[in-house]
Write a protein that holds these residues in place. Sequence first.
Motif, PDB file in Angstrom:
ATOM      1  N   ASN A 276       1.061   5.348   0.568  1.00 35.16           N
ATOM      2  CA  ASN A 276       0.356   6.411   1.281  1.00 35.16           C
ATOM      3  C   ASN A 276       0.293   7.696   0.460  1.00 35.16           C
ATOM      4  O   ASN A 276       1.174   7.986  -0.361  1.00 35.16           O
ATOM      5  CB  ASN A 276       1.046   6.698   2.617  1.00 35.16           C
ATOM      6  CG  ASN A 276       1.007   5.510   3.559  1.00 35.16           C
ATOM      7  OD1 ASN A 276       0.018   4.777   3.610  1.00 35.16           O
ATOM      8  ND2 ASN A 276       2.081   5.314   4.305  1.00 35.16           N
ATOM      9  N   GLU A 277      -0.758   8.441   0.702  1.00 37.73           N
ATOM     10  CA  GLU A 277      -0.939   9.738   0.048  1.00 37.73           C
ATOM     11  C   GLU A 277       0.291  10.624   0.272  1.00 37.73           C
ATOM     12  O   GLU A 277       0.852  10.667   1.362  1.00 37.73           O
ATOM     13  CB  GLU A 277      -2.189  10.415   0.622  1.00 37.73           C
ATOM     14  CG  GLU A 277      -2.458  11.800   0.076  1.00 37.73           C
ATOM     15  CD  GLU A 277      -3.646  12.460   0.741  1.00 37.73           C
ATOM     16  OE1 GLU A 277      -3.833  13.676   0.544  1.00 37.73           O
ATOM     17  OE2 GLU A 277      -4.392  11.755   1.468  1.00 37.73           O
TER      18      GLU A 277
ATOM     19  N   PRO B 143      -3.910   7.037  -8.568  1.00 35.87           N
ATOM     20  CA  PRO B 143      -4.397   8.424  -8.489  1.00 35.87           C
ATOM     21  C   PRO B 143      -3.234   9.394  -8.249  1.00 35.87           C
ATOM     22  O   PRO B 143      -2.977   9.816  -7.118  1.00 35.87           O
ATOM     23  CB  PRO B 143      -5.362   8.388  -7.301  1.00 35.87           C
ATOM     24  CG  PRO B 143      -4.795   7.307  -6.412  1.00 35.87           C
ATOM     25  CD  PRO B 143      -4.194   6.281  -7.329  1.00 35.87           C
TER      26      PRO B 143
ATOM     27  N   GLU C  24       2.959  12.906  -7.222  1.00 32.53           N
ATOM     28  CA  GLU C  24       2.269  12.932  -5.928  1.00 32.53           C
ATOM     29  C   GLU C  24       1.038  12.042  -5.977  1.00 32.53           C
ATOM     30  O   GLU C  24       0.257  12.082  -6.931  1.00 32.53           O
ATOM     31  CB  GLU C  24       1.870  14.364  -5.588  1.00 32.53           C
ATOM     32  CG  GLU C  24       1.234  14.528  -4.211  1.00 32.53           C
ATOM     33  CD  GLU C  24       0.908  15.981  -3.928  1.00 32.53           C
ATOM     34  OE1 GLU C  24       1.559  16.575  -3.051  1.00 32.53           O
ATOM     35  OE2 GLU C  24       0.007  16.528  -4.596  1.00 32.53           O
TER      36      GLU C  24
ATOM     37  N   GLU D 106       0.842  -1.194   0.000  1.00 32.92           N
ATOM     38  CA  GLU D 106       0.000   0.000   0.000  1.00 32.92           C
ATOM     39  C   GLU D 106       0.878   1.246   0.000  1.00 32.92           C
ATOM     40  O   GLU D 106       1.872   1.322   0.725  1.00 32.92           O
ATOM     41  CB  GLU D 106      -0.918   0.007   1.227  1.00 32.92           C
ATOM     42  CG  GLU D 106      -1.891   1.171   1.262  1.00 32.92           C
ATOM     43  CD  GLU D 106      -2.867   1.071   2.418  1.00 32.92           C
ATOM     44  OE1 GLU D 106      -3.823   1.852   2.470  1.00 32.92           O
ATOM     45  OE2 GLU D 106      -2.655   0.186   3.290  1.00 32.92           O
TER      46      GLU D 106
ATOM     47  N   ILE E  27      -2.542  11.351  -4.687  1.00 35.78           N
ATOM     48  CA  ILE E  27      -3.541  12.219  -4.078  1.00 35.78           C
ATOM     49  C   ILE E  27      -4.425  11.489  -3.057  1.00 35.78           C
ATOM     50  O   ILE E  27      -5.231  12.116  -2.369  1.00 35.78           O
ATOM     51  CB  ILE E  27      -4.417  12.885  -5.152  1.00 35.78           C
ATOM     52  CG1 ILE E  27      -5.173  11.836  -5.968  1.00 35.78           C
ATOM     53  CG2 ILE E  27      -3.559  13.749  -6.078  1.00 35.78           C
ATOM     54  CD1 ILE E  27      -6.115  12.446  -7.006  1.00 35.78           C
ATOM     55  N   SER E  28      -4.274  10.175  -2.963  1.00 38.07           N
ATOM     56  CA  SER E  28      -4.974   9.400  -1.936  1.00 38.07           C
ATOM     57  C   SER E  28      -4.238   8.082  -1.751  1.00 38.07           C
ATOM     58  O   SER E  28      -3.460   7.663  -2.622  1.00 38.07           O
ATOM     59  CB  SER E  28      -6.436   9.139  -2.338  1.00 38.07           C
ATOM     60  OG  SER E  28      -6.498   8.361  -3.520  1.00 38.07           O
ATOM     61  N   ASP E  29      -4.456   7.437  -0.614  1.00 38.27           N
ATOM     62  CA  ASP E  29      -3.815   6.148  -0.370  1.00 38.27           C
ATOM     63  C   ASP E  29      -4.186   5.177  -1.490  1.00 38.27           C
ATOM     64  O   ASP E  29      -5.316   5.208  -2.015  1.00 38.27           O
ATOM     65  CB  ASP E  29      -4.254   5.570   0.969  1.00 38.27           C
ATOM     66  CG  ASP E  29      -3.736   6.392   2.151  1.00 38.27           C
ATOM     67  OD1 ASP E  29      -2.862   7.256   1.926  1.00 38.27           O
ATOM     68  OD2 ASP E  29      -4.215   6.167   3.284  1.00 38.27           O
ATOM     69  N   TYR E  30      -3.250   4.298  -1.852  1.00 38.20           N
ATOM     70  CA  TYR E  30      -3.491   3.380  -2.966  1.00 38.20           C
ATOM     71  C   TYR E  30      -2.941   1.997  -2.635  1.00 38.20           C
ATOM     72  O   TYR E  30      -1.776   1.863  -2.257  1.00 38.20           O
ATOM     73  CB  TYR E  30      -2.831   3.901  -4.243  1.00 38.20           C
ATOM     74  CG  TYR E  30      -3.034   3.012  -5.451  1.00 38.20           C
ATOM     75  CD1 TYR E  30      -4.260   2.968  -6.104  1.00 38.20           C
ATOM     76  CD2 TYR E  30      -1.995   2.210  -5.923  1.00 38.20           C
ATOM     77  CE1 TYR E  30      -4.448   2.148  -7.208  1.00 38.20           C
ATOM     78  CE2 TYR E  30      -2.175   1.396  -7.024  1.00 38.20           C
ATOM     79  CZ  TYR E  30      -3.400   1.371  -7.657  1.00 38.20           C
ATOM     80  OH  TYR E  30      -3.596   0.564  -8.754  1.00 38.20           O
TER      81      TYR E  30
END
Length: 229
Positions: A139-140, A160, A169, A137, A171-174
């Motif tokens: 992180n943003e 994202p 960058e 995972e 823009i949200s956790d992925y």
Amino acid sequence: MPKSKRNKQVTLSKTKKKGREHKESIVSTIREAVEQYNSAYVFSFENMRNIKFKEFRDQLKASSRFFLGSNKVMQVALGRSVSDEIRTGLYNISKVLRGDSGLLLTNLPNEEVHRLFNEFEEYDFARTGTLATEKVELNEGPLDQFTHEMEPFLRKQGMPVRLNKGVVELISDYVVCEEGKPISPEASRILRLMGIKMATFRLHLLCRWSPEDFEVYQDGLENSDIETS
């Protein structure tokens, strides 16, 4: 000395002439090799990597010979029953040739073969469909491991991302992949970019034949028709 059964005629499946001749050539090659080596093994493999396997095969070429390909053709070469086996007890080997497996003919001592197979292990990047061994995972925030030129490619993989003052960058956790779930094509590409290897190429010995005995090594083999000494 018992008469060799290596030259017995066999019937292969009906195919085009070129395909039939190729199969007959393989059968002949295996039968000749069986006469030259002291023992035969069936092994299975997982996460096969052709280049790594070739290196392993070349390491043993002075004392051994490997065969991979059609299990049915190898079974025909070895014999699938007492009546058509080419050496006594060898038909038991053909019963274990199923799925992702191969044949090893060798003059190496049994202990050395086990040592080599047990020590062989190669890590590589996971391909599509491989089960993830861990959750990955991101992180943003900034992704410093990627250059700004990578941003369009990462977006195509479903991440994202955006460029912020030349920095990639998130823009949200992925979540790239989940442990125990198949890896998608996109996740496979991202994991490769991140340098994360989740596939392990291994070889497992299943059984061994020699003129003196026959041994089955792996539990769970359908060996109801296999005769062990």
